[in-house]
Design a protein around this motif. Structure first.
Motif, mmCIF file in Angstrom:
data_model
loop_
_atom_site.group_PDB
_atom_site.id
_atom_site.type_symbol
_atom_site.label_atom_id
_atom_site.label_comp_id
_atom_site.label_asym_id
_atom_site.label_seq_id
_atom_site.Cartn_x
_atom_site.Cartn_y
_atom_site.Cartn_z
ATOM 1 N N LEU A 147 92.297 106.108 -6.667
ATOM 2 C CA LEU A 147 91.031 105.202 -6.321
ATOM 3 C C LEU A 147 89.857 105.280 -5.693
ATOM 4 C CD1 LEU A 147 92.533 102.150 -6.496
ATOM 5 C CD2 LEU A 147 91.213 102.278 -7.889
ATOM 6 N N LEU A 148 90.601 106.632 -5.117
ATOM 7 C CA LEU A 148 88.803 107.269 -4.286
ATOM 8 C C LEU A 148 88.603 108.287 -4.909
ATOM 9 C CD1 LEU A 148 87.868 107.882 -1.303
ATOM 10 C CD2 LEU A 148 89.355 109.244 -1.057
ATOM 11 N N ALA A 149 89.037 109.055 -5.995
ATOM 12 C CA ALA A 149 88.511 110.044 -6.697
ATOM 13 C C ALA A 149 87.269 109.601 -7.123
ATOM 14 C CB ALA A 149 89.185 110.897 -6.858
ATOM 15 N N GLU A 150 87.774 108.773 -8.226
ATOM 16 C CA GLU A 150 87.057 107.537 -8.984
ATOM 17 C C GLU A 150 85.850 107.013 -8.339
ATOM 18 O OE1 GLU A 150 89.222 104.604 -11.133
ATOM 19 O OE2 GLU A 150 89.987 106.177 -12.548
ATOM 20 N N ALA A 151 85.951 106.484 -7.559
ATOM 21 C CA ALA A 151 84.619 105.726 -6.750
ATOM 22 C C ALA A 151 83.684 107.526 -5.976
ATOM 23 C CB ALA A 151 85.815 104.936 -5.471
ATOM 24 N N THR A 152 84.073 108.717 -5.672
ATOM 25 C CA THR A 152 83.292 109.236 -5.182
ATOM 26 C C THR A 152 82.566 109.740 -6.524
ATOM 27 O OG1 THR A 152 84.547 109.427 -4.036
ATOM 28 C CG2 THR A 152 83.397 111.427 -4.223
ATOM 29 N N GLY A 153 83.226 109.512 -7.410
ATOM 30 C CA GLY A 153 83.340 110.040 -8.934
ATOM 31 C C GLY A 153 81.356 109.510 -9.369
ATOM 32 N N LEU A 154 82.113 107.988 -9.733
ATOM 33 C CA LEU A 154 81.000 107.179 -9.782
ATOM 34 C C LEU A 154 79.956 107.108 -9.175
ATOM 35 C CD1 LEU A 154 80.651 104.466 -11.688
ATOM 36 C CD2 LEU A 154 81.685 102.917 -10.414
ATOM 37 N N ALA A 155 80.130 106.943 -7.559
ATOM 38 C CA ALA A 155 79.073 107.032 -7.508
ATOM 39 C C ALA A 155 77.922 108.460 -7.253
ATOM 40 C CB ALA A 155 79.419 107.066 -5.206
ATOM 41 N N ALA A 156 78.442 109.443 -7.245
ATOM 42 C CA ALA A 156 78.196 111.459 -7.198
ATOM 43 C C ALA A 156 77.506 110.369 -8.846
ATOM 44 C CB ALA A 156 79.197 112.292 -7.818
ATOM 45 N N ALA A 157 78.147 109.600 -10.166
ATOM 46 C CA ALA A 157 77.421 109.962 -11.604
ATOM 47 C C ALA A 157 76.370 109.309 -11.097
ATOM 48 C CB ALA A 157 78.346 109.139 -12.410
ATOM 49 N N LEU A 158 76.162 107.330 -11.006
ATOM 50 C CA LEU A 158 75.860 106.569 -10.465
ATOM 51 C C LEU A 158 73.778 108.029 -9.780
ATOM 52 C CD1 LEU A 158 77.020 103.516 -9.309
ATOM 53 C CD2 LEU A 158 76.023 103.838 -11.599
ATOM 54 N N ALA A 159 74.101 108.368 -8.916
ATOM 55 C CA ALA A 159 73.087 109.248 -7.846
ATOM 56 C C ALA A 159 72.858 110.034 -9.737
ATOM 57 C CB ALA A 159 73.478 109.805 -7.005
ATOM 58 N N ALA A 160 73.188 110.638 -9.998
ATOM 59 C CA ALA A 160 73.228 111.807 -11.648
ATOM 60 C C ALA A 160 71.961 111.518 -12.116
ATOM 61 C CB ALA A 160 74.032 112.283 -11.497
ATOM 62 N N ALA A 161 72.728 110.342 -12.770
ATOM 63 C CA ALA A 161 72.278 108.827 -13.555
ATOM 64 C C ALA A 161 70.332 108.708 -13.187
ATOM 65 C CB ALA A 161 73.405 107.851 -14.103
ATOM 66 N N ALA A 162 70.930 107.683 -11.513
ATOM 67 C CA ALA A 162 69.156 107.797 -11.276
ATOM 68 C C ALA A 162 68.321 108.635 -11.162
ATOM 69 C CB ALA A 162 69.689 106.970 -9.834
ATOM 70 N N LEU A 163 68.881 109.967 -11.377
ATOM 71 C CA LEU A 163 67.537 110.972 -11.256
ATOM 72 C C LEU A 163 67.282 111.679 -12.415
ATOM 73 C CD1 LEU A 163 66.064 113.937 -9.842
ATOM 74 C CD2 LEU A 163 68.424 115.116 -9.685
ATOM 75 N N LEU A 164 68.832 111.334 -13.736
ATOM 76 C CA LEU A 164 67.918 111.866 -14.977
ATOM 77 C C LEU A 164 67.509 111.276 -15.512
ATOM 78 C CD1 LEU A 164 71.581 113.612 -15.659
ATOM 79 C CD2 LEU A 164 69.690 114.716 -15.245
ATOM 80 N N SER A 165 67.516 109.848 -15.643
ATOM 81 C CA SER A 165 67.028 108.217 -16.000
ATOM 82 C C SER A 165 65.262 108.587 -15.496
ATOM 83 C CB SER A 165 67.738 107.571 -15.583
ATOM 84 O OG SER A 165 69.325 107.133 -15.970
ATOM 85 N N ARG A 166 65.433 109.399 -14.257
ATOM 86 C CA ARG A 166 63.803 108.327 -13.508
ATOM 87 C C ARG A 166 63.382 109.965 -14.651
ATOM 88 N NH1 ARG A 166 61.849 106.489 -9.326
ATOM 89 N NH2 ARG A 166 63.994 105.795 -8.941
ATOM 90 N N ARG A 167 64.030 111.047 -14.528
ATOM 91 C CA ARG A 167 63.256 111.809 -15.477
ATOM 92 C C ARG A 167 62.820 112.093 -17.008
ATOM 93 N NH1 ARG A 167 66.840 117.381 -12.787
ATOM 94 N NH2 ARG A 167 65.489 117.383 -10.873
ATOM 95 N N SER A 168 64.234 111.155 -17.134
ATOM 96 C CA SER A 168 63.484 111.075 -18.666
ATOM 97 C C SER A 168 62.639 109.861 -19.274
ATOM 98 C CB SER A 168 65.045 110.380 -19.523
ATOM 99 O OG SER A 168 65.419 109.134 -18.923
ATOM 100 N N VAL A 169 62.698 108.840 -18.180
ATOM 101 C CA VAL A 169 61.622 108.025 -18.569
ATOM 102 C C VAL A 169 60.574 108.398 -17.987
ATOM 103 C CG1 VAL A 169 60.606 105.869 -17.098
ATOM 104 C CG2 VAL A 169 63.430 105.860 -17.853
ATOM 105 N N GLN A 170 59.832 109.704 -17.381
ATOM 106 C CA GLN A 170 58.575 109.924 -16.891
ATOM 107 C C GLN A 170 57.594 110.324 -18.059
ATOM 108 O OE1 GLN A 170 57.914 109.708 -14.137
ATOM 109 N NE2 GLN A 170 55.150 110.641 -14.374
ATOM 110 N N PRO A 171 58.580 111.497 -19.470
ATOM 111 C CA PRO A 171 57.567 111.196 -20.305
ATOM 112 C C PRO A 171 57.003 109.719 -21.412
ATOM 113 C CG PRO A 171 59.206 112.564 -20.531
ATOM 114 C CD PRO A 171 59.874 111.880 -19.685
#
Length: 399
Positions: A147-171
């Motif tokens: 559960l700790l590994a999944e929570a850490t992975g999910l937090a990292a995935a959300l941070a990456a998703a927010a960054l990648l989504s912002r870059r993908s929406v910029q165009p």
């Protein structure tokens, strides 16, 4: 970038983040669940193997491994149990040693849950009971680690998703801004020649030669009308492109003054169509709001122009402004062909057009009214009935 574009981009960004988060969560849960299942299965098999190994070499019940207890049912009918075994465990061992059960199984005793392993040898039946508390503790620790590994992975995935989504929406943001800039520039360039064209069409329609030839007069009159309509479309496009780029939206504007100005500018056009336009000032006025005067005036003009276009000759268009404790409402009412209340929302769609008025009307003007209302933190509503006129109300908050 206007408020509507920001809303669209924000929704696109959130939708992308949520989709990535849901997908990542599903993958993490599936992976973690499979890993947990495999680890638990391995731990259980390891324990069973250890218990089987103990039973294979056991020669007495006095010295079992830690956390375990032994029982032996000999050929002479005597049953021995580890002296230190708790009463509940001893009873379970005795029952297994003297019973007909041959397979391993878990039993619940007052002292906890124990796993029983049974082995029939030449010396008799041997049974071992192992406390599952240690196994459960290990499995719980594995679960917490997963559960700790999944929570850490999910937090990292959300941070990456927010960054990648912002870059993908910029165009998309750049494309929307480029589109709006193109519309604004094109409208600016078209407005001047259309004004000249409209003026020349009016001059030709007023030429003495036009009064001699009825067909020519009718054609010139149609040219004036169509040129005026085209100019209005260009003006609507310009307002739509620049609506949210106006810097002075916090000025105090009196809706009564704007309504009076709109009546003054449209009365001649309305009179030519046989329609009267009136404004009834509210004695309780003035009715100030925070907003951009040009955008609000254009919104009121669109409502009045829409009412004139749907009111037959001899009809009336009336503008009233009323105030309450927290808002100001401007209402444009007519006694024209009316609207279907069930389809009132469709009137504000940009792509909508209507052939039921006295002239062909497009929905861009009303769509701009709604956009103007939203950008001023207000609303616009439509009400009426077929054949009984329509009533559009623009409500804006007080300063």
């Amino acid at each position: 970038m206007n408020r509507g574009d920001r809303v669209v981009l924000r929704r696109a960004w959130w939708r992308s983040v949520v989709q990535i988060a849901v997908g990542t969560t599903a993958v993490l849960l599936l992976t973690g669940g499979v890993a947990l299942l495999l680890v638990n299965e391995h731990q259980s098999e390891t324990l069973d193997a250890e218990l089987t190994a103990v039973l294979a070499v056991a020669d007495d019940v006095d010295d079992p491994p830690p956390g375990s207890y032994l029982a032996h049912a000999g050929a002479d009918g005597r049953t021995e149990v580890t002296p230190a075994a708790p009463p509940g465990v001893a009873a379970a061992l005795t029952a297994a040693a003297n019973g007909t059960v041959d397979d391993r199984h878990d039993v619940d005793t007052p002292e906890g849950t124990y796993r029983l392993e049974i082995s029939d040898r030449e010396t008799g039946r041997w049974v071992i009971a192992n406390d599952l508390a240690a196994l459960r503790t290990d499995q719980r620790r594995v679960l917490e680690a997963v559960l700790l590994a999944e929570a850490t992975g999910l937090a990292a995935a959300l941070a990456a998703a927010a960054l990648l989504s912002r870059r993908s929406v910029q165009p998309l943001a750049e494309a929307l801004e480029l589109q709006r800039r193109f519309v604004a520039d094109a409208s600016h360039e078209l407005r001047a020649p259309l004004t000249v064209l409209f003026t020349r069409a009016q001059m030709l329609a007023a030429h003495p030669a036009a009064s001699v030839d009825p067909d020519l007069a009718e054609g010139l009159h149609g040219l004036v009308t169509d040129t005026r309509a085209l100019g209005e479309v260009v003006e609507d496009l310009l307002v739509s492109a620049e609506l949210d780029r106006q810097p002075e939206r916090d000025h105090v504007v009196d809706l009564d003054d704007l309504a009076a100005g709109v009546v003054a500018s449209t009365c001649a056009h309305a009179a030519a169509r046989g329609v009267s336009v009136t404004h009834d000032p509210d004695p309780a006025g003035p009715h100030p709001v925070n907003g951009h005067a040009v955008a609000l005036r254009r919104a009121i003009l669109a409502l009045v122009d829409n009412a004139i276009g749907h009111t037959p000759e001899g009809g009336h268009v009336r503008i009233t402004v009323t105030g309450s404790a927290g808002s100001v409402a401007l209402t444009v009412a007519d006694d024209g062909i009316g609207i279907d209340p069930g389809r009132a929302e469709e009137l504000f769609a940009r792509s909508r057009h209507d052939d039921h008025g006295t002239t062909r009307r497009f929905g861009l003007g009303l769509a701009l009214v709604r956009e103007t209302a939203r950008n001023h933190h207000g609303t616009v509503t439509a009400d009426g009935a077929p054949g009984r006129g329509a009533r559009f109300t623009l409500s804006l908050p007080r300063p």
